[in-house]
Write a protein that holds these residues in place. Sequence first.
Motif, PDB file in Angstrom:
ATOM      1  N   ASP A   1       0.251  26.092 147.826  1.00 22.66           N
ATOM      2  CA  ASP A   1       0.843  26.028 146.682  1.00 22.66           C
ATOM      3  C   ASP A   1       0.665  27.045 145.197  1.00 22.66           C
ATOM      4  O   ASP A   1      -0.333  27.744 145.133  1.00 22.66           O
ATOM      5  CB  ASP A   1       1.343  24.303 145.896  1.00 22.66           C
ATOM      6  N   ASP A   2       1.531  27.044 144.533  1.00 19.72           N
ATOM      7  CA  ASP A   2       1.404  27.323 143.368  1.00 19.72           C
ATOM      8  C   ASP A   2       2.508  27.952 141.877  1.00 19.72           C
ATOM      9  O   ASP A   2       3.983  26.872 142.020  1.00 19.72           O
ATOM     10  CB  ASP A   2       1.274  29.255 143.577  1.00 19.72           C
ATOM     11  N   THR A   3       2.361  28.361 140.775  1.00 17.40           N
ATOM     12  CA  THR A   3       3.522  28.197 139.907  1.00 17.40           C
ATOM     13  C   THR A   3       3.998  29.226 139.393  1.00 17.40           C
ATOM     14  O   THR A   3       4.237  30.211 138.498  1.00 17.40           O
ATOM     15  CB  THR A   3       2.903  27.589 138.259  1.00 17.40           C
ATOM     16  N   ALA A   4       3.773  30.530 140.419  1.00 22.53           N
ATOM     17  CA  ALA A   4       4.381  31.627 140.133  1.00 22.53           C
ATOM     18  C   ALA A   4       6.162  32.141 139.918  1.00 22.53           C
ATOM     19  O   ALA A   4       6.145  33.088 139.291  1.00 22.53           O
ATOM     20  CB  ALA A   4       4.242  32.519 141.629  1.00 22.53           C
TER      21      ALA A   4
ATOM     22  N   PHE B   1      -2.574  33.845 150.540  1.00 22.00           N
ATOM     23  CA  PHE B   1      -2.672  33.397 149.006  1.00 22.00           C
ATOM     24  C   PHE B   1      -4.205  33.781 148.478  1.00 22.00           C
ATOM     25  O   PHE B   1      -3.923  34.665 148.637  1.00 22.00           O
ATOM     26  CB  PHE B   1      -2.656  32.148 149.573  1.00 22.00           C
TER      27      PHE B   1
ATOM     28  N   THR C   1      -2.456  31.472 144.117  1.00 24.94           N
ATOM     29  CA  THR C   1      -1.658  30.484 145.018  1.00 24.94           C
ATOM     30  C   THR C   1      -2.930  29.666 146.087  1.00 24.94           C
ATOM     31  O   THR C   1      -3.941  30.676 146.524  1.00 24.94           O
ATOM     32  CB  THR C   1      -0.729  30.883 145.887  1.00 24.94           C
ATOM     33  N   HIS C   2      -3.442  28.123 145.504  1.00 20.99           N
ATOM     34  CA  HIS C   2      -4.026  28.078 146.360  1.00 20.99           C
ATOM     35  C   HIS C   2      -3.833  27.264 147.714  1.00 20.99           C
ATOM     36  O   HIS C   2      -3.102  26.644 147.698  1.00 20.99           O
ATOM     37  CB  HIS C   2      -4.457  26.362 145.624  1.00 20.99           C
TER      38      HIS C   2
ATOM     39  N   HIS D   1       2.115  36.302 148.474  1.00 17.58           N
ATOM     40  CA  HIS D   1       1.913  34.231 148.481  1.00 17.58           C
ATOM     41  C   HIS D   1       2.476  34.307 148.749  1.00 17.58           C
ATOM     42  O   HIS D   1       3.907  33.773 148.746  1.00 17.58           O
ATOM     43  CB  HIS D   1       0.881  34.012 147.166  1.00 17.58           C
TER      44      HIS D   1
ATOM     45  N   ARG E   1       6.356  24.779 140.399  1.00 14.68           N
ATOM     46  CA  ARG E   1       5.378  24.093 141.540  1.00 14.68           C
ATOM     47  C   ARG E   1       6.411  24.310 142.484  1.00 14.68           C
ATOM     48  O   ARG E   1       7.528  23.436 142.856  1.00 14.68           O
ATOM     49  CB  ARG E   1       4.554  22.857 141.916  1.00 14.68           C
TER      50      ARG E   1
ATOM     51  N   THR F   1       0.066  35.803 140.019  1.00 13.99           N
ATOM     52  CA  THR F   1       0.272  34.320 140.135  1.00 13.99           C
ATOM     53  C   THR F   1      -0.419  33.715 141.189  1.00 13.99           C
ATOM     54  O   THR F   1      -0.816  34.628 142.126  1.00 13.99           O
ATOM     55  CB  THR F   1       1.745  33.874 139.842  1.00 13.99           C
TER      56      THR F   1
END
Length: 315
Positions: A173-176, A92, A156-157, A104, A180, A154
């Motif tokens: 999570d992420d928005t790659a 991440f 990733t958290h 990620h 989401r 992007t």
Amino acid sequence: MASARTDRRGPLPGPRPGRRARLDRRQPGGRTAWPATRTCWPIRRCTGSTSSTPPAPTATCSPSGTARPTAATSSGRTAWNDPGSAHYSIRFGPGRKLHGHEDHLGVTYYAHGRPILVEAGFHSYEKTPFTTWTRLPEAHNLPVVEGARFRPGTATHLRAAGITARRQSFTLDDTAYGVRRIREVVVHHGPDVLAVQDRVEGGATARSLWHFAPALRVLTRGKGLVVLGDEDGWQVTLAQFTLPDGAPAHDPEVRRGLVSPAARRTAGVEIVVSPAATRLLTLIVPGCAAPEIAVADGGVSVTTPEGTAPCWGST
């Protein structure tokens, strides 16, 4: 870190004292990068204990935000006094820079002294179709959103992390892909089980990819189930369920592919691709071809000859 590493050829010494000290100075918590195999697993930034004793059960693993925060990895062992303990890593952090990989949400997993889930690895800096592929999301163990364009770089958290006496858990999570996607990972020990729950929002669906170690070949497959084994007769089970109904997923697809276990080397592997789903649970059960799995009322448990692992709904 455990004082010795081992593989099926017998015990091996741990990293030399000088090397261990340098690793701790450069990377706090870096000793968790050593699985029970011959090589140090690559990690980026991970906070944790730098003493000669294992981290406390309340320790957490997250990006430190210091040094070169170009990537982050949670990396850990399920035990410190067992050379056959499981080892995992989860990717991440900030978006990819330069020649990094788009990995990620990707995970790797070792258990019972064997690699189980591997990634594409590093082959070389040559500009070839294979080296280009190794940097793509499809070369790693992660969910790929159907019909959506991937957005390189992007972030990733890591949203949550916890360690108890029986398991280690992470939520990311992420928005790659423009929507989401959420991945929850639970590493259970006693017995060893890796549980991964993938979700995508906005009405989208995703397929998760799982690259198994070169020594493993598919033995049997059925609805939501794939059993793999090696030449020694050791086996591992991948089981998948759609959620929230807990029904076995449709037959996963199995492909042959390549990874790079070392520079300028390639090896053939089995790649399991899940059916497209909005929410999917994947279980990796090492050392067992017929685990008893119960998915009901928001809880998931796996029973093997070694015991029962409550992966969700109970600690």
